[in-house]
Design a protein around this motif. Structure first.
Motif, PDB file in Angstrom:
ATOM      1  N   ILE A 312       0.846  -1.188   0.000  1.00 31.99           N
ATOM      2  CA  ILE A 312       0.000   0.000   0.000  1.00 31.99           C
ATOM      3  C   ILE A 312       0.881   1.237   0.000  1.00 31.99           C
ATOM      4  O   ILE A 312       1.804   1.361   0.819  1.00 31.99           O
ATOM      5  N   MET A 313       0.649   2.170  -0.909  1.00 31.36           N
ATOM      6  CA  MET A 313       1.397   3.422  -0.953  1.00 31.36           C
ATOM      7  C   MET A 313       0.440   4.541  -1.372  1.00 31.36           C
ATOM      8  O   MET A 313      -0.335   4.384  -2.320  1.00 31.36           O
ATOM      9  N   ASN A 314       0.503   5.640  -0.625  1.00 31.71           N
ATOM     10  CA  ASN A 314      -0.353   6.796  -0.886  1.00 31.71           C
ATOM     11  C   ASN A 314      -1.834   6.405  -0.937  1.00 31.71           C
ATOM     12  O   ASN A 314      -2.608   6.896  -1.763  1.00 31.71           O
ATOM     13  N   GLY A 315      -2.182   5.481  -0.078  1.00 34.61           N
ATOM     14  CA  GLY A 315      -3.575   5.088   0.064  1.00 34.61           C
ATOM     15  C   GLY A 315      -4.106   4.162  -1.015  1.00 34.61           C
ATOM     16  O   GLY A 315      -5.313   3.945  -1.094  1.00 34.61           O
ATOM     17  N   GLY A 316      -3.215   3.612  -1.827  1.00 36.82           N
ATOM     18  CA  GLY A 316      -3.676   2.712  -2.886  1.00 36.82           C
ATOM     19  C   GLY A 316      -2.713   1.558  -3.096  1.00 36.82           C
ATOM     20  O   GLY A 316      -1.579   1.560  -2.595  1.00 36.82           O
ATOM     21  N   LEU A 317      -3.195   0.535  -3.808  1.00 33.41           N
ATOM     22  CA  LEU A 317      -2.338  -0.605  -4.126  1.00 33.41           C
ATOM     23  C   LEU A 317      -1.227  -0.158  -5.061  1.00 33.41           C
ATOM     24  O   LEU A 317      -1.482   0.437  -6.120  1.00 33.41           O
ATOM     25  N   ARG A 318       0.013  -0.460  -4.660  1.00 36.17           N
ATOM     26  CA  ARG A 318       1.164   0.047  -5.412  1.00 36.17           C
ATOM     27  C   ARG A 318       1.167  -0.462  -6.860  1.00 36.17           C
ATOM     28  O   ARG A 318       1.503   0.276  -7.791  1.00 36.17           O
ATOM     29  N   HIS A 319       0.797  -1.721  -7.074  1.00 35.18           N
ATOM     30  CA  HIS A 319       0.917  -2.287  -8.415  1.00 35.18           C
ATOM     31  C   HIS A 319      -0.130  -1.740  -9.386  1.00 35.18           C
ATOM     32  O   HIS A 319      -0.061  -2.001 -10.589  1.00 35.18           O
ATOM     33  N   THR A 320      -1.104  -0.966  -8.879  1.00 34.65           N
ATOM     34  CA  THR A 320      -2.111  -0.371  -9.754  1.00 34.65           C
ATOM     35  C   THR A 320      -1.761   1.059 -10.148  1.00 34.65           C
ATOM     36  O   THR A 320      -2.471   1.659 -10.958  1.00 34.65           O
ATOM     37  N   LEU A 322       0.347   4.228 -11.844  1.00 32.88           N
ATOM     38  CA  LEU A 322       0.950   4.381 -13.163  1.00 32.88           C
ATOM     39  C   LEU A 322       2.477   4.344 -13.141  1.00 32.88           C
ATOM     40  O   LEU A 322       3.104   3.909 -14.116  1.00 32.88           O
ATOM     41  N   ASP A 323       3.100   4.804 -12.062  1.00 29.96           N
ATOM     42  CA  ASP A 323       4.568   4.832 -12.023  1.00 29.96           C
ATOM     43  C   ASP A 323       5.165   3.559 -11.412  1.00 29.96           C
ATOM     44  O   ASP A 323       6.352   3.504 -11.106  1.00 29.96           O
ATOM     45  N   TYR A 324       4.336   2.530 -11.237  1.00 29.99           N
ATOM     46  CA  TYR A 324       4.819   1.285 -10.638  1.00 29.99           C
ATOM     47  C   TYR A 324       5.720   0.535 -11.615  1.00 29.99           C
ATOM     48  O   TYR A 324       5.396   0.359 -12.801  1.00 29.99           O
ATOM     49  N   VAL A 325       6.869   0.097 -11.129  1.00 28.49           N
ATOM     50  CA  VAL A 325       7.809  -0.705 -11.921  1.00 28.49           C
ATOM     51  C   VAL A 325       7.889  -2.083 -11.269  1.00 28.49           C
ATOM     52  O   VAL A 325       8.341  -2.216 -10.130  1.00 28.49           O
ATOM     53  N   PRO A 326       7.439  -3.132 -11.949  1.00 28.45           N
ATOM     54  CA  PRO A 326       7.446  -4.470 -11.349  1.00 28.45           C
ATOM     55  C   PRO A 326       8.871  -4.908 -11.000  1.00 28.45           C
ATOM     56  O   PRO A 326       9.829  -4.554 -11.694  1.00 28.45           O
ATOM     57  N   PRO A 327       9.027  -5.690  -9.944  1.00 29.65           N
ATOM     58  CA  PRO A 327      10.366  -6.186  -9.587  1.00 29.65           C
ATOM     59  C   PRO A 327      10.859  -7.199 -10.621  1.00 29.65           C
ATOM     60  O   PRO A 327      10.071  -7.885 -11.268  1.00 29.65           O
ATOM     61  N   LYS A 328      12.172  -7.275 -10.764  1.00 29.69           N
ATOM     62  CA  LYS A 328      12.778  -8.194 -11.713  1.00 29.69           C
ATOM     63  C   LYS A 328      13.850  -9.017 -11.023  1.00 29.69           C
ATOM     64  O   LYS A 328      14.482  -8.577 -10.070  1.00 29.69           O
ATOM     65  N   ARG A 329      14.053 -10.229 -11.541  1.00 27.32           N
ATOM     66  CA  ARG A 329      15.081 -11.101 -10.994  1.00 27.32           C
ATOM     67  C   ARG A 329      16.061 -11.480 -12.100  1.00 27.32           C
ATOM     68  O   ARG A 329      15.733 -11.405 -13.291  1.00 27.32           O
ATOM     69  N   PRO A 330      17.279 -11.893 -11.749  1.00 28.11           N
ATOM     70  CA  PRO A 330      18.252 -12.316 -12.766  1.00 28.11           C
ATOM     71  C   PRO A 330      17.733 -13.509 -13.559  1.00 28.11           C
ATOM     72  O   PRO A 330      16.949 -14.315 -13.070  1.00 28.11           O
ATOM     73  N   TYR A 331      18.222 -13.615 -14.782  1.00 27.37           N
ATOM     74  CA  TYR A 331      17.705 -14.609 -15.729  1.00 27.37           C
ATOM     75  C   TYR A 331      18.880 -15.213 -16.486  1.00 27.37           C
ATOM     76  O   TYR A 331      19.764 -14.497 -16.971  1.00 27.37           O
TER      77      TYR A 331
END
Length: 455
Positions: A312-320, A322-331
């Motif tokens: 939760i960030m700024n009163g809303g779900l972070r993944h919803t 617009l500036d949300y960047v999904p986490p990434k893992r090595p590949y």
């Protein structure tokens, strides 16, 4: 009819496989009877002129000629021509407009020499008008010279059947394109890749690493409807009036644009559902990231064992937001190759094509192996060489679908389960990246260096 193929003297390992791929798309086979990487001239036979017209979409061909005569001297050419002229040639060609051209490979003729050569064919007795633009017939004399020689080593005379599609390269030149990126594939190789993929009207083609859409544009040029995705949505969206879609507008290909979406190959909305037909694409074309500038990454957590929950960030779900960047893992680079092959086996129709670019060390410096899959047949391997490394265009064809396809796919995945990626460095996960920064000075014990059978 015996055909002289005049190739462009570039991308030599691509030329023969490209023309064979185009012939297969047209429903006929082509047998190259004489061919050398060191010469622009090759020979084949065709059943009719319509086949030459179909082959004219080849990017690496300058022209196709019906061979009328050949020899090492002009006396031999004239003797050959008189003996080989079609019996009904006068009835077909005598009163039609015509022109003569001379092409000299690695040689040069003065204007006077060219006139004298053309006049030496006056015994043909052509009665039609000479037209330098759009004549009914074009006869071409082609000379093959050794570099620095004083006379040609081989001379050919033929009737033009069709030009190749090399002018298309300039039309799609990335220097003139509205929207490009750092890794946008050049127009020539993109068009060649589309030919290997059998792009044509009624075909659905997908690029899972679409970027700025170079493969989508060139596949649509040949009439295919194209779809793409990318892990970086910014590459697809662009800025203001410059985007992947704006390129389709630039070339008048919007009607061939299917759609794009943000995804990576390991988290795709194109689901693998047991018992459901997933085979929808006629071709998959891609130039996957090489992971040199930064290590390869996919969507996911670096610490999969950590308990997950919504943020939760700024009163809303972070993944919803617009500036949300999904986490990434090595590949792992190897995992990426396996995932591409598996995805293609699942989603290609029978006979559909996977055209995939792959980086490799040069042959004398521990080359990487060519990946294989039990449901994919390797059709062609073409190499673009650089200084200390190369990249290969690998073309596969989906084998006929069988009743145990899903079981084969499951077994393939189980055999290639990769090591845990947590705490792995980019170099450990990408053997090519490590060797790139080492200058390809050292060998490697990577399994990619072992021979791999070409299914």
């Amino acid at each position: 009819m015996e055909i002289l193929v005049h190739f462009a003297q570039t991308h030599e390992t691509f030329r023969k496989p490209e023309i064979e791929a185009v012939a297969e798309l047209g429903g006929f086979e082509i047998q190259i009877t004489e061919y050398s990487l060191n010469s622009p001239f090759a020979f084949t036979t065709l059943q009719n002129e319509q086949q030459a017209t179909h082959l004219s979409r080849s990017i690496l061909v300058k022209a196709f000629y019906e061979l009328w005569g050949s020899g090492t001297t002009y006396d031999e050419v004239h003797t050959s021509l008189k003996a080989r002229l079609p019996c009904a040639w006068k009835e077909k060609y005598l009163y039609r407009s015509f022109k003569f051209d001379i092409e000299s490979y690695q040689g040069k003729r003065t204007n006077q020499e060219q006139r004298d050569i053309i006049n030496s064919f006056s015994y043909l007795g052509l009665q039609g008008d000479v037209k330098m633009k759009n004549p009914d017939l074009q006869f071409t004399i082609l000379e093959d010279w050794d570099e620095g020689a004083t006379v040609p080593k081989r001379i050919y005379m033929g009737r033009l059947l069709a030009f190749g599609s090399r002018p298309t390269i300039d039309h799609y030149d990335v220097k003139k394109r509205h929207y490009i990126g750092n890794t946008t594939m050049d127009a020539e190789l993109s068009l060649i890749t589309a030919n290997f993929a059998h792009a044509a009207p009624g075909k659905l083609i997908y690029d899972p690493f679409a970027g700025t859409g170079s493969f989508l544009i060139t596949s649509s040029h040949f009439g295919a409807t194209t779809f793409g995705s990318d892990i970086d949505g910014r590459a697809l969206r662009g800025k203001k009036d410059r985007s992947l879609l704006s390129n389709f507008h630039q070339y008048g290909l919007v009607s061939k644009f299917g759609d794009t979406f943000v995804s990576d190959l390991t988290n795709t909305p194109l689901r693998e559902v047991p018992g459901v037909n997933k085979r929808v694409f006629d071709a998959i074309v891609c130039d996957p990231p090489y992971g040199v500038r930064e290590g390869l990454k996919v969507l996911g957590s670096k610490r999969p064992q950590r308990e997950k929950g919504p943020i939760i960030m700024n009163g809303g779900l972070r993944h919803t937001q617009l500036d949300y960047v999904p986490p990434k893992r090595p590949y792992s680079f190897n995992s990426m190759m396996d995932d591409i092959l598996h995805f293609a086996a699942i989603h290609l129709v029978a006979g559909g094509r996977l055209c995939m670019w792959m980086p490799t060390a040069n042959d004398d410096l521990s080359p990487l192996a060519i990946p294989s899959h039990p449901q994919l047949e390797l059709k062609a391997v073409c190499i673009q060489a650089f200084n200390k490394w190369s990249r290969q265009l690998l073309t596969y064809s989906r084998r006929p679908v069988t009743t145990d396809d899903e079981e084969q796919a499951k077994k393939y995945r189980e055999e290639r389960k990769k090591e845990e990626l947590e705490m792995k460095t980019a170099d450990e996960l990408n053997d090519f990246r490590r060797k790139y920064f080492e200058g390809f000075k050292h060998g490697s014990d990577s399994p990619w260096l072992e021979p791999v059978s070409r299914s």
